[in-house]
Design a protein around this motif. Sequence first.
Motif, short mmCIF file in Angstrom:
data_model
loop_
_atom_site.label_atom_id
_atom_site.label_comp_id
_atom_site.label_asym_id
_atom_site.label_seq_id
_atom_site.Cartn_x
_atom_site.Cartn_y
_atom_site.Cartn_z
N CYS A 15 0.81 -1.34 0.25
CA CYS A 15 -0.16 -0.04 -0.32
C CYS A 15 0.62 1.23 -0.41
O CYS A 15 1.73 1.62 0.94
CB CYS A 15 -0.43 -0.10 1.51
SG CYS A 15 -1.98 1.28 1.98
N CYS A 18 0.35 3.15 4.12
CA CYS A 18 0.64 2.51 4.89
C CYS A 18 1.32 2.03 5.14
O CYS A 18 1.97 1.42 6.00
CB CYS A 18 -0.35 2.29 5.67
SG CYS A 18 -1.66 1.02 5.98
N ASN A 20 0.81 -1.58 4.27
CA ASN A 20 0.25 -2.84 4.35
C ASN A 20 0.53 -3.32 3.39
O ASN A 20 0.45 -2.69 1.65
CB ASN A 20 -1.09 -2.65 5.20
CG ASN A 20 -1.76 -3.56 4.99
OD1 ASN A 20 -1.08 -5.22 5.65
ND2 ASN A 20 -3.02 -3.78 4.03
N CYS A 33 -6.93 -1.11 0.10
CA CYS A 33 -6.39 -1.76 1.53
C CYS A 33 -7.27 -2.15 2.80
O CYS A 33 -8.33 -1.40 2.58
CB CYS A 33 -5.17 -0.67 1.91
SG CYS A 33 -4.35 -1.03 3.67
N CYS A 36 -6.11 0.51 5.99
CA CYS A 36 -6.75 2.15 5.37
C CYS A 36 -7.44 2.26 4.48
O CYS A 36 -7.90 3.74 3.81
CB CYS A 36 -5.20 3.22 4.98
SG CYS A 36 -4.56 2.88 3.48
N ASN A 38 -6.77 3.02 1.01
CA ASN A 38 -6.31 2.97 -0.49
C ASN A 38 -6.11 2.14 -0.90
O ASN A 38 -6.55 1.02 -0.64
CB ASN A 38 -4.35 3.62 0.28
CG ASN A 38 -3.57 4.04 -0.44
OD1 ASN A 38 -4.23 5.04 -2.11
ND2 ASN A 38 -2.39 4.16 -0.74
ZN LIG Z 1 -2.43 1.40 3.61
#
Ligand SMILES: [Zn+2]
Length: 48
Positions: A15, A18, A20, A33, A36, A38
């Motif tokens: 991501c 963040c 991830n 995501c 978050c 995203n």
């Molecule tokens: Zn994220």
Amino acid sequence: MKTGTIVEQSGIYKCTKCGNEITAVKGKKVSPCSKCNNTEFKLVRATR
Ligand SMILES: [Zn+2]
């Protein structure tokens, strides 16, 4: 890659917001995501 598009390369994606990491499978739709929400991801490692 972006959420809503089809995965063109299977692999581990990160991501852009963040950090991830998610696993994406070729031919499937990219989901947002889970942490978050995203919608943009960067390829970390390609798999087959
Ligand atoms: Zn994220």
